[in-house]
Design a protein around this motif. Structure first.
Motif, PDB file in Angstrom:
ATOM      1  N   THR A  63      24.988  39.645  39.839  1.00 24.15           N
ATOM      2  CA  THR A  63      24.913  40.648  38.786  1.00 24.15           C
ATOM      3  C   THR A  63      24.590  40.011  37.429  1.00 24.15           C
ATOM      4  O   THR A  63      24.704  38.792  37.260  1.00 24.15           O
ATOM      5  N   PRO A  64      24.210  40.830  36.433  1.00 30.67           N
ATOM      6  CA  PRO A  64      23.981  40.289  35.090  1.00 30.67           C
ATOM      7  C   PRO A  64      25.189  39.550  34.532  1.00 30.67           C
ATOM      8  O   PRO A  64      25.036  38.574  33.789  1.00 30.67           O
ATOM      9  N   THR A  65      26.406  39.988  34.864  1.00 35.39           N
ATOM     10  CA  THR A  65      27.599  39.300  34.376  1.00 35.39           C
ATOM     11  C   THR A  65      27.669  37.885  34.930  1.00 35.39           C
ATOM     12  O   THR A  65      27.907  36.918  34.188  1.00 35.39           O
ATOM     13  N   ILE A  66      27.480  37.728  36.242  1.00 31.95           N
ATOM     14  CA  ILE A  66      27.511  36.400  36.840  1.00 31.95           C
ATOM     15  C   ILE A  66      26.409  35.534  36.254  1.00 31.95           C
ATOM     16  O   ILE A  66      26.619  34.350  35.946  1.00 31.95           O
ATOM     17  N   GLN A  67      25.222  36.097  36.077  1.00 28.56           N
ATOM     18  CA  GLN A  67      24.121  35.343  35.501  1.00 28.56           C
ATOM     19  C   GLN A  67      24.461  34.865  34.093  1.00 28.56           C
ATOM     20  O   GLN A  67      24.173  33.715  33.727  1.00 28.56           O
ATOM     21  N   GLU A  68      25.080  35.734  33.290  1.00 28.35           N
ATOM     22  CA  GLU A  68      25.427  35.356  31.924  1.00 28.35           C
ATOM     23  C   GLU A  68      26.506  34.277  31.903  1.00 28.35           C
ATOM     24  O   GLU A  68      26.451  33.336  31.101  1.00 28.35           O
ATOM     25  N   VAL A  69      27.503  34.402  32.785  1.00 32.08           N
ATOM     26  CA  VAL A  69      28.568  33.397  32.849  1.00 32.08           C
ATOM     27  C   VAL A  69      27.991  32.034  33.211  1.00 32.08           C
ATOM     28  O   VAL A  69      28.300  31.019  32.574  1.00 32.08           O
ATOM     29  N   THR A  93      37.112  38.031  30.454  1.00 31.26           N
ATOM     30  CA  THR A  93      38.175  39.023  30.331  1.00 31.26           C
ATOM     31  C   THR A  93      37.663  40.399  30.726  1.00 31.26           C
ATOM     32  O   THR A  93      36.468  40.690  30.630  1.00 31.26           O
ATOM     33  N   GLY A  94      38.560  41.235  31.183  1.00 29.15           N
ATOM     34  CA  GLY A  94      38.173  42.588  31.563  1.00 29.15           C
ATOM     35  C   GLY A  94      39.278  43.252  32.358  1.00 29.15           C
ATOM     36  O   GLY A  94      40.320  42.647  32.625  1.00 29.15           O
ATOM     37  N   GLY A  95      39.060  44.493  32.725  1.00 27.00           N
ATOM     38  CA  GLY A  95      40.049  45.231  33.480  1.00 27.00           C
ATOM     39  C   GLY A  95      40.187  44.715  34.904  1.00 27.00           C
ATOM     40  O   GLY A  95      39.338  43.957  35.394  1.00 27.00           O
ATOM     41  N   ALA A  96      41.258  45.137  35.554  1.00 27.04           N
ATOM     42  CA  ALA A  96      41.478  44.733  36.948  1.00 27.04           C
ATOM     43  C   ALA A  96      40.346  45.257  37.823  1.00 27.04           C
ATOM     44  O   ALA A  96      39.896  46.397  37.685  1.00 27.04           O
ATOM     45  N   GLY A  97      39.866  44.420  38.716  1.00 28.64           N
ATOM     46  CA  GLY A  97      38.838  44.827  39.659  1.00 28.64           C
ATOM     47  C   GLY A  97      37.426  44.849  39.129  1.00 28.64           C
ATOM     48  O   GLY A  97      36.532  45.392  39.779  1.00 28.64           O
ATOM     49  N   THR A  98      37.196  44.248  37.959  1.00 32.78           N
ATOM     50  CA  THR A  98      35.850  44.267  37.391  1.00 32.78           C
ATOM     51  C   THR A  98      35.050  43.005  37.703  1.00 32.78           C
ATOM     52  O   THR A  98      33.965  42.812  37.165  1.00 32.78           O
ATOM     53  N   GLY A  99      35.587  42.124  38.538  1.00 37.94           N
ATOM     54  CA  GLY A  99      34.779  41.003  39.007  1.00 37.94           C
ATOM     55  C   GLY A  99      34.999  39.683  38.309  1.00 37.94           C
ATOM     56  O   GLY A  99      34.152  38.796  38.381  1.00 37.94           O
ATOM     57  N   LYS A 100      36.138  39.504  37.653  1.00 33.36           N
ATOM     58  CA  LYS A 100      36.370  38.256  36.912  1.00 33.36           C
ATOM     59  C   LYS A 100      36.496  37.053  37.848  1.00 33.36           C
ATOM     60  O   LYS A 100      35.870  36.022  37.622  1.00 33.36           O
ATOM     61  N   THR A 101      37.313  37.197  38.891  1.00 35.17           N
ATOM     62  CA  THR A 101      37.495  36.085  39.815  1.00 35.17           C
ATOM     63  C   THR A 101      36.200  35.773  40.545  1.00 35.17           C
ATOM     64  O   THR A 101      35.859  34.608  40.762  1.00 35.17           O
ATOM     65  N   THR A 102      35.451  36.791  40.916  1.00 33.04           N
ATOM     66  CA  THR A 102      34.165  36.561  41.559  1.00 33.04           C
ATOM     67  C   THR A 102      33.243  35.780  40.641  1.00 33.04           C
ATOM     68  O   THR A 102      32.576  34.826  41.067  1.00 33.04           O
ATOM     69  N   ALA A 103      33.197  36.165  39.375  1.00 35.31           N
ATOM     70  CA  ALA A 103      32.323  35.476  38.420  1.00 35.31           C
ATOM     71  C   ALA A 103      32.716  34.014  38.263  1.00 35.31           C
ATOM     72  O   ALA A 103      31.863  33.118  38.273  1.00 35.31           O
ATOM     73  N   ILE A 104      34.013  33.756  38.139  1.00 27.27           N
ATOM     74  CA  ILE A 104      34.466  32.395  37.880  1.00 27.27           C
ATOM     75  C   ILE A 104      34.287  31.507  39.112  1.00 27.27           C
ATOM     76  O   ILE A 104      33.919  30.325  39.000  1.00 27.27           O
ATOM     77  N   GLN A 106      32.021  32.019  41.605  1.00 30.68           N
ATOM     78  CA  GLN A 106      30.591  31.828  41.806  1.00 30.68           C
ATOM     79  C   GLN A 106      30.036  30.810  40.820  1.00 30.68           C
ATOM     80  O   GLN A 106      29.136  30.028  41.149  1.00 30.68           O
ATOM     81  N   LEU A 107      30.558  30.807  39.595  1.00 32.66           N
ATOM     82  CA  LEU A 107      30.189  29.782  38.618  1.00 32.66           C
ATOM     83  C   LEU A 107      30.519  28.394  39.159  1.00 32.66           C
ATOM     84  O   LEU A 107      29.687  27.479  39.131  1.00 32.66           O
ATOM     85  N   GLY A 108      31.755  28.217  39.640  1.00 30.01           N
ATOM     86  CA  GLY A 108      32.170  26.927  40.153  1.00 30.01           C
ATOM     87  C   GLY A 108      31.337  26.487  41.344  1.00 30.01           C
ATOM     88  O   GLY A 108      30.968  25.315  41.460  1.00 30.01           O
ATOM     89  N   ARG A 109      31.050  27.428  42.221  1.00 31.82           N
ATOM     90  CA  ARG A 109      30.238  27.102  43.397  1.00 31.82           C
ATOM     91  C   ARG A 109      28.842  26.652  42.988  1.00 31.82           C
ATOM     92  O   ARG A 109      28.326  25.642  43.491  1.00 31.82           O
ATOM     93  N   ALA A 110      28.225  27.389  42.058  1.00 31.43           N
ATOM     94  CA  ALA A 110      26.876  27.034  41.614  1.00 31.43           C
ATOM     95  C   ALA A 110      26.855  25.656  40.959  1.00 31.43           C
ATOM     96  O   ALA A 110      25.939  24.859  41.180  1.00 31.43           O
ATOM     97  N   PRO A 345      27.503  45.102  33.215  1.00 33.26           N
ATOM     98  CA  PRO A 345      28.135  45.605  34.428  1.00 33.26           C
ATOM     99  C   PRO A 345      28.915  44.511  35.112  1.00 33.26           C
ATOM    100  O   PRO A 345      28.637  43.332  34.959  1.00 33.26           O
ATOM    101  N   GLY A 346      29.935  44.926  35.903  1.00 30.58           N
ATOM    102  CA  GLY A 346      30.824  43.964  36.532  1.00 30.58           C
ATOM    103  C   GLY A 346      30.233  43.380  37.806  1.00 30.58           C
ATOM    104  O   GLY A 346      29.206  43.798  38.296  1.00 30.58           O
ATOM    105  N   ALA A 347      30.955  42.379  38.327  1.00 29.89           N
ATOM    106  CA  ALA A 347      30.570  41.745  39.574  1.00 29.89           C
ATOM    107  C   ALA A 347      31.495  42.227  40.678  1.00 29.89           C
ATOM    108  O   ALA A 347      32.399  43.013  40.434  1.00 29.89           O
TER     109      ALA A 347
END
Length: 348
Positions: A63-69, A93-104, A106-110, A345-347
């Motif tokens: 998603t755009p969020t993951i790309q930006e992170v 930061t963001g609300g519960a279920g908006t993809g924060k852990t996924t973003a972080i 996926q960042l580490g994996r990349a 948009p969230g991840a």
């Protein structure tokens, strides 16, 4: 697009073994067999089980969020190379279920895959550390989380200084340059324990030549930026907010339909026609509240039912039968007005 992976229970992502296994996981989906109706019962069972296992994985969309992170942290990693102290970091930061852990994650994996590609080495190397902040965390609890990730044996009489020094020495030796700290909202700087735990993280950031990335639920409300310590965090960390997908404008609705189409393309069903889910875009938005995680759960659950009942295609009845999380089932989203169209948009 990749498929997520869950390590065994004894090797969570918060251990170097679990993290490494997840990073190296091959996400390729199983191929569809054109002669599947003619498979023997044993072959059919094995074939269906492989597809069920595939759909049980959380499908992660870039998603755009993951790309930006990823883009932001890559820049920070370069900017921090020559910094001796006061390195810059990022807070997601963001609300519960908006993809924060996924973003972080996926960042580490990349980053870890990039490091392995650019700098193949034979010696021990741990470029990424991923830890979570325990509830009511103390400085020692945080230090132990780092030690646990590394698999370091800890004596019952080890004090916080011993643990901290050992962690810093190991991470410097193995070339760690990215530290991911999840559940940062568990730190409350308004309490003594929270303030001291925050100081412990700051100490780690001074001793370890790495870029630190935090992730947490609405960190502004957790007093993370209040007081002297909070001001220091605010002066060193940029923030990226994760949000649900919006649905108020034509562009937002097109983005949502594109997301649904991407998830639909990942399905491994024999009779499902492409575009079927896109036609239910508004329904899917209302059911999931614009949360990609809930949307993924809804679609994957329906796909699993379609395999189990032999229909091999997702119908509206399949979607209706899937129970989502309590928040998705009790809250109806309000389409965002046009002035919010620039929100990220969230991840998953």
């Amino acid at each position: 697009m990749t498929a997520a992976f869950t390590p065994p229970a004894d090797e969570p992502l918060t251990s170097k073994e679990g993290w490494s296994r997840w990073v190296q996981h091959d996400p390729r989906p199983p191929e569809l067999h054109l002669d599947w109706p003619h498979l023997s019962p044993v072959e059919q069972a094995a074939y269906d089980d492989a597809r069920l296992d595939y759909h049980s994985d959380l499908i992660v969309v870039n998603t755009p969020t993951i790309q930006e992170v990823v883009k932001t942290v890559r820049r920070l990693l370069i900017l921090n190379r020559r910094q001796i102290s006061a390195r810059r970091g990022l807070i997601i930061t963001g609300g519960a279920g908006t993809g924060k852990t996924t973003a972080i994650t996926q960042l580490g994996r990349a980053h870890e895959l990039s490091v392995a590609l650019r700098n193949p080495v034979t010696g021990p190397r741990i470029p990424v550390v991923y830890v979570t902040v325990p509830p009511a965390a103390t400085p020692r609890m945080l230090a132990v989380e780092f030690a646990r990730f590394l698999g370091m044996p800890l004596a019952s009489r080890s004090n916080i200084t011993d643990v901290t020094n050992a962690v810093c020495a190991v991470l410097c030796d193995v070339g760690c340059d990215l530290v991911l700290v999840d559940e940062i909202h568990n730190l409350n700087l308004a309490t003594r324990a929270g303030a001291e735990a925050s100081d412990q993280l700051k100490y780690f950031s001074e001793r370890i030549p790495a870029t630190f990335v935090y992730s947490g639920i609405n960190v502004e409300r957790a007093n993370l930026f209040t007081g002297t310590r909070g001001e220091q965090i605010a002066s060193r960390f940029a923030t990226i907010a994760t949000r649900p997908f919006a649905y108020g404008t034509t562009v937002q609705r097109e983005n949502w339909r594109a997301l649904v189409a991407t998830l639909e393309q990942a399905l491994r069903l024999h009779r499902h026609k492409a575009g079927t889910l896109a036609r239910h875009g508004e329904y899917l938005y209302q059911r999931s509240r614009g949360m990609i995680g809930s949307l993924s759960h809804l679609i994957r659950g329906a796909a699993i039912d379609a395999i189990l009942d032999g229909t091999e295609k997702i119908t509206k009845a399949h979607l209706d039968a899937i129970r989502l999380d309590h928040a998705a089932e009790t809250v109806t989203p309000t389409p965002s007005p046009a002035r919010h169209r620039r929100q990220r948009p969230g991840a998953a």
